[in-house]
Write a protein that holds these residues in place. Structure first.
Motif, PDB file in Angstrom:
ATOM      1  N   TYR A  50       0.822  -1.204   0.000  1.00 33.80           N
ATOM      2  CA  TYR A  50       0.000   0.000   0.000  1.00 33.80           C
ATOM      3  C   TYR A  50       0.861   1.260   0.000  1.00 33.80           C
ATOM      4  CZ  TYR A  50      -3.787  -3.221   1.279  1.00 33.80           C
ATOM      5  OH  TYR A  50      -4.695  -4.250   1.287  1.00 33.80           O
ATOM      6  N   ALA A  52       1.754   3.250  -2.364  1.00 38.11           N
ATOM      7  CA  ALA A  52       1.280   4.356  -3.197  1.00 38.11           C
ATOM      8  C   ALA A  52      -0.022   4.963  -2.692  1.00 38.11           C
ATOM      9  CB  ALA A  52       1.089   3.882  -4.641  1.00 38.11           C
ATOM     10  N   THR A 120       0.553  -0.259  -5.037  1.00 37.45           N
ATOM     11  CA  THR A 120       1.967  -0.396  -4.659  1.00 37.45           C
ATOM     12  C   THR A 120       2.848   0.678  -5.297  1.00 37.45           C
ATOM     13  OG1 THR A 120       1.588  -2.785  -4.449  1.00 37.45           O
ATOM     14  CG2 THR A 120       3.878  -2.014  -4.472  1.00 37.45           C
ATOM     15  N   PRO A 121       2.889   0.910  -6.576  1.00 39.07           N
ATOM     16  CA  PRO A 121       2.201   0.168  -7.629  1.00 39.07           C
ATOM     17  C   PRO A 121       3.080  -0.939  -8.217  1.00 39.07           C
ATOM     18  CG  PRO A 121       3.163   2.153  -8.531  1.00 39.07           C
ATOM     19  CD  PRO A 121       3.547   2.117  -7.069  1.00 39.07           C
ATOM     20  N   ARG A 168       7.245  -1.058  -7.801  1.00 38.74           N
ATOM     21  CA  ARG A 168       8.103   0.116  -7.732  1.00 38.74           C
ATOM     22  C   ARG A 168       8.536   0.427  -6.307  1.00 38.74           C
ATOM     23  NH1 ARG A 168       5.360   4.399 -12.039  1.00 38.74           N
ATOM     24  NH2 ARG A 168       5.941   3.233 -13.920  1.00 38.74           N
ATOM     25  N   HIS A 169       7.994  -0.329  -5.378  1.00 37.18           N
ATOM     26  CA  HIS A 169       8.393  -0.222  -3.975  1.00 37.18           C
ATOM     27  C   HIS A 169       8.712  -1.631  -3.494  1.00 37.18           C
ATOM     28  CE1 HIS A 169       7.961   0.109   0.403  1.00 37.18           C
ATOM     29  NE2 HIS A 169       8.222   1.392   0.255  1.00 37.18           N
ATOM     30  N   LEU A 200      -6.054   6.511  -3.408  1.00 35.59           N
ATOM     31  CA  LEU A 200      -5.069   7.303  -4.136  1.00 35.59           C
ATOM     32  C   LEU A 200      -5.547   8.747  -4.142  1.00 35.59           C
ATOM     33  CD1 LEU A 200      -4.412   4.911  -7.176  1.00 35.59           C
ATOM     34  CD2 LEU A 200      -3.204   5.030  -4.985  1.00 35.59           C
TER      35      LEU A 200
END
Length: 820
Positions: A50, A52, A120-121, A168-169, A200
């Motif tokens: 989570y 993002a 996340t993304p 990306r994380h 978001l």
């Protein structure tokens, strides 16, 4: 006084060695456990999937009057809330997320809907998103077009890998795969509800508006989002905090108790020296300041020296907690200067309290005592010992009364352990009386057995009661706490395994190497030729209810009612009626809730849902199966995962033949494993790492520390008797007679320490055994029992014998003039 204290400490290094060793060991112990506690308090579930999301909305995971009880199952929210949150100004998107544990191609994964990948993304590095039920996107390298077996909450299906996504994380706590949103919702098994809603945000996002729109749900931001993502890590943390605090607190108490006893003994042995200083005009205030500075110097040196070894032990302990599955796999030891400050500060504070309490009497010693050769001890008990002993007994008596009258095993275990601590403290305060009574009681027998050695030993024991009390106290501490903690754990474990053996009368058990078995596996098991009956058990919890307002309750979901060779010891009602809104209660829980068969009771399910249930049975084997057995209909949709833990099978054909047929089901249910019931009991016991590893490890650590205290104290006492032993030899006693006296003294010290320690352990273990089984037979494996007693006695005997032999090597004429 500071300069005098430094000179005294330097000139009497031998006298302070014992205190230094005790403080060093205490700092090691305090540092190691302090690191664990601080790390757990500072560490929370990480924010990964989570990352993002500006906020995450989820169900209330806490319950109870003070909202301080963490629920055992995931609390979900209505999917209708997604549209309401999306309409809040500043919200760009509100995305529902569900989690489904599964096996993909033999790999443990967690399935989500592709729509939640934006939280996340995750972004595609190859391929495309899933478009139908038979398509999957992995988060790890996989060949596009590969057809893999997917076993979620139903029989295995074949799916096609259509894409590979990368986060990306960093995501380390789970291996995610993505299905279509509709397929993930179907497999989750709770339509109309989602695990969490990720939000978001656009510029102008206001969390207060979001919380107002969320209603009774909780909106988490920042680091708190991890609790919604991985509630199981928060539950692990909630378990570890009290466990670590209890173990760490007990370790610090034992460490400080030993330090206080050792330093008090060192001051007691210096009373002549202090009196001599009084004779040359030192005031009581100056004496106390000198003693305080000496203690502070020794405490600082000993505690500081123990910090680095404590860090090494703490790191090893943290790795072991992860290795045994008690701490999360990615747990990182996170600590700063606080444990070191607590270890050093606690050591110095304890040392000062110990020496100032002992130094008050020493500073009041009449100066004329320094001019005499006799060192007669004062009266048996001073006011401080009497007050301290009475306070300890005042704490022990009501605890003992509670432990002997309760029928709740948890209450009996908690009160009996604290009762043992109070009794150890009382034994330390009243030790001189015990030594005097033992001397008077055994003097005739010892004199008859050994006219010289036995007589001298009994006489010494009666005259030097404080010295012999100081010698036996570490043994009392070692035996009482080691036996109470270790055999309390073995008694609980034995009683639980005995109930399991009595209850599991079927021949076979079906389990899974993955997250669990789909519900369809039970139907296929029952349809297997040679299976007479089969039932399934699934672990769950109940929230605060049924007479327990401040804790969650262990429970099981029983699918299939009666059968499978399961006998939980029903004493009222029948498990055959366990369907619909039915519940069966353990005997102790039924008594606490004042419930009987046919009653309607209010319960809180594991996810916090309040509901009514009808009691259809009461059973006795609640140690093995928890406080309640729930019908599958009652628990449906209120579990973190709907998978079954184990299927119990009763066969009417040869067991080996039926086992082979059941094992063939592994083609439909990857990871399925068939074993006998005895293996299941052994596996369940092995999985209880808190009792099977952490408890014994802690006892071993405490035993090692208290054994050091035994050696330390007894060597200090024996080496300080050189002048006394020399005087005996100068007045006609032979070396052989003195050694005989020393042996009898060692026997008396060991017997007294072991006897009192075992008596204290018995006051803790007997009520616990009665609460667990109704009898007074705690389970103490003979080998471990003999090892604890034997090692303790051997250490004491070696410490006294070696130190006495060393003292006797010096000619008596020289020894009589040696400075103390």
């Amino acid at each position: 006084m500071l300069r005098l204290a430094v000179l005294s400490a330097r000139g009497r290094s031998g006298a302070f060695t014992g205190a230094l060793v005790a403080l060093f060991a205490a700092a090691v112990l305090s540092m190691a456990w302090g690191m664990q506690l601080e790390s757990i308090l500072r560490t929370h579930a990480p924010v990964e999937r989570y990352a993002a999301a500006a906020a995450v909305v989820t169900g209330q995971q806490e319950a109870g009057a003070g909202h301080d009880v963490l629920l055992g199952e995931r609390a979900r929210v209505s999917s209708a809330l997604i549209a309401r949150l999306a309409a809040v100004p500043g919200v760009r998107a509100a995305i529902g997320d569900v989690s489904v544990p599964a096996m993909l191609g033999g790999k443990s994964v967690v399935a989500h809907g592709w729509g939640s990948a934006a939280l996340t993304p995750y972004v595609l590095s190859a391929g495309r998103p899933p478009a139908g039920p038979g398509e999957v996107v992995t988060s790890y390298p996989a060949a596009l077009g590969a057809r893999l077996s997917l076993a979620p909450t139903g029989p295995a299906d074949t799916v096609t890998v259509v894409g590979v996504a990368r986060p990306r994380h960093p995501v380390s706590q789970q291996t995610a795969i993505f299905l279509t949103d509709a397929e993930a919702t179907r497999l989750a098994g709770h339509p109309g509800r989602v695990d969490a809603i990720g939000v978001l945000a656009d510029p102008g996002f206001d969390i207060s508006r979001l919380r107002a729109a969320a209603g009774g749900a909780q909106a988490l931001t920042g680091a708190a989002r991890g609790a919604a993502e991985y509630p199981e890590l928060e539950r692990t943390r909630a378990v570890l905090i009290p466990v670590t605090a209890a173990f760490g607190g007990l370790a610090m108490f034992i460490a400080m108790f030993v330090v206080a006893s050792t330093l008090g003994l060192s001051i007691q042995q210096r009373e002549r020296e202090i009196a001599l200083m009084r004779a040359v005009a030192a005031t009581p205030g100056q004496i106390r300041r000198m003693i305080a500075w000496e203690a502070a110097i020794v405490a600082l040196a000993g505690s500081a020296a123990g910090i680095w070894p404590g860090i090494v032990l703490g790191r090893a302990l943290a790795h072991a907690l992860v290795r045994h599955g008690i701490a999360p796999p990615n747990d990182i030891l996170n600590y700063d200067w606080l444990p070191a400050a607590a270890a050093i500060g606690g050591g110095v504070a304890t040392a000062l309290l110990a020496v100032l309490a002992a130094g008050r009497r020493a500073a009041r010693v009449p100066p004329t005592l320094a001019l005499t050769d006799a060192a007669a001890e004062p009266r048996l008990l001073g006011p401080g010992r009497i007050i301290g002993g009475l306070i300890a007994l005042a704490g022990a008596i009501p605890l003992f009364a509670v432990s002997t009258t309760t029928t709740d095993p948890q209450t009996a275990a908690a009160t009996s352990e604290i009762n043992a601590i109070f009794l150890v403290v009382a034994a330390a305060f009243f030790g001189p009386i015990v030594a005097y009574a033992v001397a008077r009681l055994l003097a005739p027998a010892l004199t008859a057995l050994s006219p010289v050695g036995g007589f001298l030993a009994a006489a010494n024991l009666g005259a030097a009661t404080r010295r012999f009390s100081s010698a036996s106290t570490p043994l009392v501490l070692t035996i009482a706490l080691s036996c109470t903690l270790f055999f309390g754990s073995t008694t609980i474990e034995h009683a639980t395994s005995q109930q399991q053996r009595a209850a599991l009368t079927g021949q076979l058990a079906v389990t899974s190497a993955g997250p669990g078995l789909p519900a369809a596996a039970l139907a296929d098991t029952r349809a297997t030729p040679g299976v007479r009956s089969a039932v399934a058990l699934t672990s769950t919890t109940l929230g605060p209810s049924l007479g327990s307002p401040d804790d969650i309750l262990p429970a099981q979901i029983l699918t299939g009612g009666q059968g499978g060779g399961l006998d939980v010891g029903v004493i009222a009602g029948s498990l055959g009626a366990l369907h619909g809104d039915a519940i069966a209660l353990g005997r102790h829980r039924a008594d606490a809730a004042h419930a009987r068969v046919g009653d309607h009771v209010t319960i809180m399910l594991g996810d916090g849902t309040q509901t009514q249930a009808t009691v259809v049975a009461i059973y006795t084997r609640d140690l093995a199966f928890g406080d309640a057995l729930l019908s599958p209909e009652l628990a449906a949709g209120h579990q973190t995962t709907p998978l079954l833990n184990e299927i119990l099978v009763q066969a009417d054909q040869p067991t080996a033949m039926v086992a082979r047929r059941l094992q063939a089901l592994a083609q439909r249910y990857p990871g399925l494993h068939v074993s006998d019931s005895a293996s299941l009991i052994t596996a369940n016991a092995a999985n209880d790492t808190l009792d099977n590893w952490l408890g014994p490890f802690f006892v071993a650590m405490i035993f090692a520390f208290t054994s050091i205290a035994v050696l330390n104290t007894l060597i200090m006492i024996a080496l300080r008797r050189r002048r006394e032993l020399a005087l005996l030899r100068l007045t006609g006693a032979t070396t052989r007679q003195v050694r005989s006296m020393a042996r009898w003294e060692a026997i008396l010290i060991i017997a007294t320490g072991l006897g009192i320690g075992l008596a204290i352990a018995a006051t803790a273990l007997l009520p616990l055994s009665h609460a667990l089984t109704g009898g007074f037979r705690p389970y103490a494996p003979a080998g471990w029992f003999a090892a604890i007693l034997g090692v303790s006695a051997l250490l004491a005997l070696v410490a006294l014998s070696v130190a006495t032999r060393r003292a006797l090597r010096t000619p008596p004429v020289e020894a009589i003039g040696i400075r103390e």
